[in-house]
Design an enzyme around this catalytic site. Structure first.
Site, mmCIF file in Angstrom:
data_model
loop_
_atom_site.group_PDB
_atom_site.id
_atom_site.type_symbol
_atom_site.label_atom_id
_atom_site.label_comp_id
_atom_site.label_asym_id
_atom_site.label_seq_id
_atom_site.Cartn_x
_atom_site.Cartn_y
_atom_site.Cartn_z
ATOM 1 N N ASP A 112 72.631 68.189 21.951
ATOM 2 C CA ASP A 112 71.878 67.334 22.856
ATOM 3 C C ASP A 112 71.192 66.272 21.994
ATOM 4 O O ASP A 112 71.065 66.433 20.772
ATOM 5 C CB ASP A 112 70.851 68.193 23.600
ATOM 6 C CG ASP A 112 69.816 67.368 24.312
ATOM 7 O OD1 ASP A 112 70.197 66.522 25.134
ATOM 8 O OD2 ASP A 112 68.612 67.570 24.031
ATOM 9 N N ASP B 12 68.005 63.843 23.169
ATOM 10 C CA ASP B 12 66.551 63.761 23.369
ATOM 11 C C ASP B 12 65.906 65.137 23.253
ATOM 12 O O ASP B 12 66.236 66.056 24.016
ATOM 13 C CB ASP B 12 66.237 63.152 24.734
ATOM 14 C CG ASP B 12 66.756 61.728 24.860
ATOM 15 O OD1 ASP B 12 66.398 60.906 24.011
ATOM 16 O OD2 ASP B 12 67.534 61.460 25.791
ATOM 17 N N ASP C 109 67.634 71.648 23.614
ATOM 18 C CA ASP C 109 66.275 72.129 23.890
ATOM 19 C C ASP C 109 66.044 72.447 25.361
ATOM 20 O O ASP C 109 64.941 72.828 25.737
ATOM 21 C CB ASP C 109 65.245 71.101 23.424
ATOM 22 C CG ASP C 109 65.273 69.828 24.271
ATOM 23 O OD1 ASP C 109 66.384 69.325 24.563
ATOM 24 O OD2 ASP C 109 64.196 69.334 24.639
#
Length: 256
Positions: free
Chosen positions: A50, A52, A197
């Protein structure tokens, strides 16, 4: 809970799977369990990240973005109904074109603020150097736009390929972006790890594709109750990207 933790069964005796272009491809994906009678390591040939909050330091105030797009009352209602988080992109898909356009303009404004403050996450350069030393592939999947990916690549000179933004449909948590990368690499999903996250986006995407999953949780946001409620149990959980190298070396055969 320790900061670097094997949460669910690691591994596996691997079975042959059909080509990603096969209609039976996704239904054939099943993670096999590690038994205590073997020391065999699963093969890992690529890692998909991922962006961001994983490759970059989280700077976007998503709660404020959602409140601005939805309004306070609607935000509270949806938040109460979705304890694992709000999927704002999915939510606005059913809106009228004019209302969607206004929502996307708000989202773009918050994302531009994120680009203006863009910082690379500690440990990214070192982890990418390790992956390069093992000749392992690395890709990227984000719900942000391609412009943000391009700026990340240019600013930090760490390149991921393929790198898919939300222009690729359907986007996370649908597993299709990850399956697309596996197909481009000519690698089976059970030879790939998804790192991110977000439990509802990144781990769901990885699990849906049949890949290994690693949840980056710097602040201890997620606990056993979150995994139970969502039904999503990452294979690994770390509080820093710097701990992923050790996980890879201890648990996987990293020959490309």
């Amino acid at each position: 809970m320790t900061s670097s933790l094997l949460l669910s069964r690691s591994f596996l005796s691997l079975t042959l799977r059909p080509s990603p272009s096969s209609s039976s491809y996704r239904s054939s994906i099943s993670m096999a369990n590690l038994t205590t009678t073997t020391n065999a390591k699963a093969r890992l040939r690529g890692v998909v990240f991922d962006m961001d909050g994983t490759l970059t330091v989280p700077v976007i105030d998503f709660a404020a973005m959602y409140r601005t797009v939805l309004g306070e009352d609607e935000y509270k209602r949806i938040r109460a109904e979705s304890p694992t988080g709000i999927d704002i992109l999915h939510h606005i898909e059913s809106w009228s074109p004019d209302k969607q356009q206004k929502a996307y303009e708000i989202i773009a404004d918050y994302e531009q603020q994120g680009i203006d403050k863009l910082q690379i996450m500690p440990g990214v350069v070192e982890l990418c150097g390790f992956l390069d030393s093992k000749k392992m592939k690395r890709g990227l999947i984000t719900r942000n736009v391609k412009k943000a990916i391009d700026i990340f690549h240019q600013r930090f000179e760490v390149v991921f390929s393929p790198a898919l933004g939300r222009e690729f449909r359907p986007y996370k948590p649908n597993p299709d972006p990850l399956l697309h990368i596996c197909s481009a690499w000519d690698i089976q999903p059970n030879e790939v790890m998804m790192v991110g996250d977000s439990l509802k986006d990144d781990i769901a995407c990885g699990k849906g594709a049949g890949a290994f999953t690693c949840l980056l949780d710097e602040t201890g946001r997620y606990g056993p109750d979150d995994f139970s409620v969502s039904g999503l149990h990452p294979d690994f959980k770390v509080d820093s990207l710097s701990k992923i190298q050790n996980i890879l070396e201890r648990n996987f055969d990293l020959n490309p």
